[in-house]
Design a protein around this motif. Sequence first.
Motif, PDB file in Angstrom:
ATOM      1  N   PRO A 171      38.241  32.912  22.263  1.00 12.29           N
ATOM      2  CA  PRO A 171      37.919  34.058  23.110  1.00 12.29           C
ATOM      3  C   PRO A 171      39.071  35.042  23.173  1.00 12.29           C
ATOM      4  CG  PRO A 171      38.433  32.138  24.454  1.00 12.29           C
ATOM      5  CD  PRO A 171      38.391  31.664  23.027  1.00 12.29           C
ATOM      6  N   SER A 172      38.758  36.299  23.380  1.00 10.12           N
ATOM      7  CA  SER A 172      39.813  37.282  23.595  1.00 10.12           C
ATOM      8  C   SER A 172      40.628  36.857  24.811  1.00 10.12           C
ATOM      9  CB  SER A 172      39.222  38.680  23.797  1.00 10.12           C
ATOM     10  OG  SER A 172      38.275  38.681  24.850  1.00 10.12           O
ATOM     11  N   PRO A 173      41.920  37.160  24.845  1.00 10.34           N
ATOM     12  CA  PRO A 173      42.809  36.556  25.843  1.00 10.34           C
ATOM     13  C   PRO A 173      42.566  36.979  27.276  1.00 10.34           C
ATOM     14  CG  PRO A 173      43.982  38.189  24.524  1.00 10.34           C
ATOM     15  CD  PRO A 173      42.647  37.981  23.871  1.00 10.34           C
ATOM     16  N   GLU A 174      42.052  38.169  27.500  1.00 12.14           N
ATOM     17  CA  GLU A 174      41.922  38.665  28.871  1.00 12.14           C
ATOM     18  C   GLU A 174      40.466  38.774  29.292  1.00 12.14           C
ATOM     19  OE1 GLU A 174      44.003  42.280  29.456  1.00 12.14           O
ATOM     20  OE2 GLU A 174      45.939  41.489  28.778  1.00 12.14           O
ATOM     21  N   SER A 175      40.205  38.428  30.559  1.00 12.48           N
ATOM     22  CA  SER A 175      38.865  38.578  31.105  1.00 12.48           C
ATOM     23  C   SER A 175      38.543  40.058  31.262  1.00 12.48           C
ATOM     24  CB  SER A 175      38.758  37.881  32.461  1.00 12.48           C
ATOM     25  OG  SER A 175      38.970  36.491  32.321  1.00 12.48           O
ATOM     26  N   PHE A 176      37.260  40.380  31.121  1.00 10.91           N
ATOM     27  CA  PHE A 176      36.864  41.778  31.228  1.00 10.91           C
ATOM     28  C   PHE A 176      36.920  42.259  32.670  1.00 10.91           C
ATOM     29  CE2 PHE A 176      33.494  44.933  31.947  1.00 10.91           C
ATOM     30  CZ  PHE A 176      33.995  45.957  31.152  1.00 10.91           C
ATOM     31  N   LEU A 177      36.528  41.386  33.609  1.00  3.33           N
ATOM     32  CA  LEU A 177      36.490  41.755  35.023  1.00  3.33           C
ATOM     33  C   LEU A 177      37.142  40.677  35.863  1.00  3.33           C
ATOM     34  CD1 LEU A 177      32.830  43.033  35.622  1.00  3.33           C
ATOM     35  CD2 LEU A 177      34.911  44.397  35.794  1.00  3.33           C
ATOM     36  N   ALA A 178      37.772  41.099  36.929  1.00  5.36           N
ATOM     37  CA  ALA A 178      38.278  40.128  37.904  1.00  5.36           C
ATOM     38  C   ALA A 178      37.130  39.607  38.760  1.00  5.36           C
ATOM     39  CB  ALA A 178      39.354  40.768  38.778  1.00  5.36           C
ATOM     40  N   ALA A 179      36.127  40.465  38.990  1.00  6.04           N
ATOM     41  CA  ALA A 179      34.974  40.087  39.802  1.00  6.04           C
ATOM     42  C   ALA A 179      34.009  39.237  38.985  1.00  6.04           C
ATOM     43  CB  ALA A 179      34.259  41.341  40.301  1.00  6.04           C
TER      44      ALA A 179
END
Length: 352
Positions: A171-179
């Motif tokens: 998976p790409s390293p960063e989440s798209f949303l914090a929510a």
Amino acid sequence: MDVRVLSGQRERVGIAQYIARLLAEYQHDGQDVALYPLSYEKNDSELDGVGVRVIRRIKGIPWQSLLLPWHLRRHHYDVFHGPAFSIPPFSPIPSVVTIHDAAFYRMPEVVRSDTVRYLMQVVPRSMRNATKIIVPSGEVRDDLLKMASTLSPDRIAVIGLGSDRLRDVPPSPESFLAAPYFLHVGTIEPRKNLEFLLKVFNETVTKGHLPHHLVLAGSNGWNNESFWRAYENFPLKDRVHILGYVSDRETVRLYHDAAIYLSPSRYEGFGLGSFEALWHGCPVIASPTGGVRDYAVAGLYVLAPDDIESWAQKIMEIVTHRVDVDRQALPTWHETYAQHVALYQEVSHEKR
């Protein structure tokens, strides 16, 4: 196998993914058959390991109806596979054709008019001429039997598509949303029923006082002006995120992080997004169309695509009591490829 679709698509979706996965599985486990991809050009590095045979285009001579059959006659193949709805009208060898859906027949109003005209011409002819017809779900099989009353069910093979296309993709390293968010992946087009999805989302987060957002990933399609008007006037527009086409790594991240995958489609041939989401552990609510009718999977819930209250209630139940997904019940691309090979061999033996 005719692999021209891979040359024509920059964004690999749908049929291109189907062909690419069959070729990838062949590279991993190709002992039982010798598979030759055929195209009019060789410009896809992924295919180099398989060895594309190029049939050069000649101005004024139709590629599929003349150049391709001429090539097939000269090289003495056992079976030809047309993986994108059509086969040559005069094939010198037994042929297999894959018909991915019958939307052009069942609901032509949601398909581009030029596509409808093309498929209404080539699909009936291909069904008459093919030795075997591959479909991805029992629903498509039933559609074809209604479309062609003289078609024998014995000529149709239902082969589900694999859920694990992205199994080796990090998976790409960063989440798209914090929510937290709900997810849908697919082209924005009328049969995906995305206006209904907006209504479901509004009902769910308003009545349930949920903090969730809605993420839509996929290319911008056709005849979707009504959806864009609904989106522009949507009261929770700031919580709806339309990403467009995303990479495989970003798709894996979205599947991993989503609370629920939502697919209220009016019609699917198979519905890969739902199965890929399940493979990555994301529970799914889908309408009863395509492959979800053929597989009983823990974590998959099937609801009518017009009942807002039922969808909202089920979403709130899953959010409150997260469920586990049973990956063992899902089809894999290895199984899909093996079933194709078995069909190739069956057709080849029939020829002898």
